[in-house]
Design a protein around this motif. Structure first.
Motif, mmCIF file in Angstrom:
data_model
loop_
_atom_site.group_PDB
_atom_site.id
_atom_site.type_symbol
_atom_site.label_atom_id
_atom_site.label_comp_id
_atom_site.label_asym_id
_atom_site.label_seq_id
_atom_site.Cartn_x
_atom_site.Cartn_y
_atom_site.Cartn_z
ATOM 1 N N ALA A 1 -130.822 -2.877 16.705
ATOM 2 C CA ALA A 1 -129.610 -3.796 16.314
ATOM 3 C C ALA A 1 -128.412 -2.932 16.578
ATOM 4 O O ALA A 1 -127.602 -3.469 17.272
ATOM 5 N N HIS A 2 -128.316 -1.616 16.464
ATOM 6 C CA HIS A 2 -127.347 -0.844 16.662
ATOM 7 C C HIS A 2 -127.079 -0.609 18.107
ATOM 8 O O HIS A 2 -126.066 -0.569 18.659
ATOM 9 N N HIS A 3 -128.256 -0.397 18.946
ATOM 10 C CA HIS A 3 -128.103 -0.505 20.295
ATOM 11 C C HIS A 3 -127.616 -1.587 20.718
ATOM 12 O O HIS A 3 -126.769 -1.571 21.643
ATOM 13 N N ARG A 4 -127.903 -2.893 20.450
ATOM 14 C CA ARG A 4 -127.394 -3.947 20.956
ATOM 15 C C ARG A 4 -125.910 -4.143 20.843
ATOM 16 O O ARG A 4 -125.101 -4.515 21.704
ATOM 17 N N ILE A 5 -125.287 -3.676 19.620
ATOM 18 C CA ILE A 5 -124.032 -3.633 19.223
ATOM 19 C C ILE A 5 -123.330 -2.687 20.352
ATOM 20 O O ILE A 5 -122.156 -3.039 20.877
ATOM 21 N N GLN A 6 -123.789 -1.773 20.500
ATOM 22 C CA GLN A 6 -123.236 -0.632 21.598
ATOM 23 C C GLN A 6 -123.135 -1.039 22.889
ATOM 24 O O GLN A 6 -121.989 -1.470 23.772
ATOM 25 N N ALA A 7 -124.445 -2.034 23.406
ATOM 26 C CA ALA A 7 -124.211 -2.692 24.557
ATOM 27 C C ALA A 7 -123.176 -3.938 24.616
ATOM 28 O O ALA A 7 -122.588 -3.899 25.727
ATOM 29 N N LEU B 1 -113.313 -6.612 15.612
ATOM 30 C CA LEU B 1 -113.995 -5.448 16.294
ATOM 31 C C LEU B 1 -113.449 -5.426 17.901
ATOM 32 O O LEU B 1 -113.012 -4.380 18.395
ATOM 33 N N LYS B 2 -113.943 -6.560 18.379
ATOM 34 C CA LYS B 2 -113.424 -6.646 19.800
ATOM 35 C C LYS B 2 -112.015 -6.280 20.165
ATOM 36 O O LYS B 2 -111.521 -5.580 21.012
ATOM 37 N N ALA B 3 -111.195 -7.091 19.291
ATOM 38 C CA ALA B 3 -109.600 -6.917 19.786
ATOM 39 C C ALA B 3 -109.113 -5.380 19.712
ATOM 40 O O ALA B 3 -108.653 -4.993 20.116
ATOM 41 N N GLN B 4 -109.780 -4.794 18.450
ATOM 42 C CA GLN B 4 -109.540 -3.384 18.017
ATOM 43 C C GLN B 4 -110.030 -2.457 19.166
ATOM 44 O O GLN B 4 -109.214 -1.510 19.528
ATOM 45 N N TRP C 1 -117.867 -5.729 26.687
ATOM 46 C CA TRP C 1 -116.435 -6.314 26.775
ATOM 47 C C TRP C 1 -115.514 -5.575 27.660
ATOM 48 O O TRP C 1 -114.614 -6.298 28.162
ATOM 49 N N PHE C 2 -115.771 -4.232 27.961
ATOM 50 C CA PHE C 2 -114.914 -3.593 28.996
ATOM 51 C C PHE C 2 -115.274 -4.091 30.376
ATOM 52 O O PHE C 2 -114.205 -4.118 31.075
ATOM 53 N N VAL C 3 -116.531 -4.398 30.526
ATOM 54 C CA VAL C 3 -116.862 -4.967 31.891
ATOM 55 C C VAL C 3 -116.306 -6.321 32.024
ATOM 56 O O VAL C 3 -115.551 -6.554 33.126
ATOM 57 N N ILE C 4 -116.571 -7.230 31.170
ATOM 58 C CA ILE C 4 -115.813 -8.402 31.232
ATOM 59 C C ILE C 4 -114.093 -8.682 31.294
ATOM 60 O O ILE C 4 -113.592 -9.267 32.093
ATOM 61 N N GLU C 5 -113.748 -7.482 30.837
ATOM 62 C CA GLU C 5 -112.407 -7.472 30.660
ATOM 63 C C GLU C 5 -111.634 -6.784 31.851
ATOM 64 O O GLU C 5 -110.576 -6.355 32.275
#
Length: 74
Positions: free
Chosen positions: A43-49, A23-26, A54-58
Motif C-alpha cells: 500500500a505504501h508503494h502504491r501511494i508513492q507511485a 496531499l496532492k495539492a501540497q 501526479w507530476f507526470v499528469i501535470e
C-alpha cells in the motif's frame, strides 16, 4: 488483514491526517517532497507511485531519488 492506518496520510507540518486531495495539492506546490514507507507494505508503494504519477499528469519536472534499488532496476 488491513492495518487501520492503511490509506491514511499524516502531514508532519500540520500534525494531522489529511486526505489524498490535500496531499496532492501540497505535493504539487512543493519544491521538495520526502516520502517514506515500510518496505514490505505494498500500500505504501502504491501511494508513492500515485505521487509520482501526479507530476507526470501535470507535466511537472521532478528529480527523484530511490533507495534500495538494484543497479539493474535503474
Amino acid at each position: 488483514v488491513k492495518h487501520p492506518l492503511e490509506g491514511k496520510v499524516w502531514s508532519v507540518s500540520e500534525k494531522r491526517l489529511i486526505d489524498v486531495e490535500e496531499l496532492k495539492a501540497q505535493v504539487l506546490k512543493s519544491d521538495y517532497v520526502a516520502v517514506g514507507e515500510t518496505h514490505d507494505t505494498i500500500a505504501h508503494h502504491r501511494i508513492q507511485a500515485k505521487i509520482l504519477n501526479w507530476f507526470v499528469i501535470e507535466e511537472k519536472t521532478i528529480n527523484t531519488v530511490f533507495e534500495m534499488l538494484l543497479e539493474k532496476q535503474v
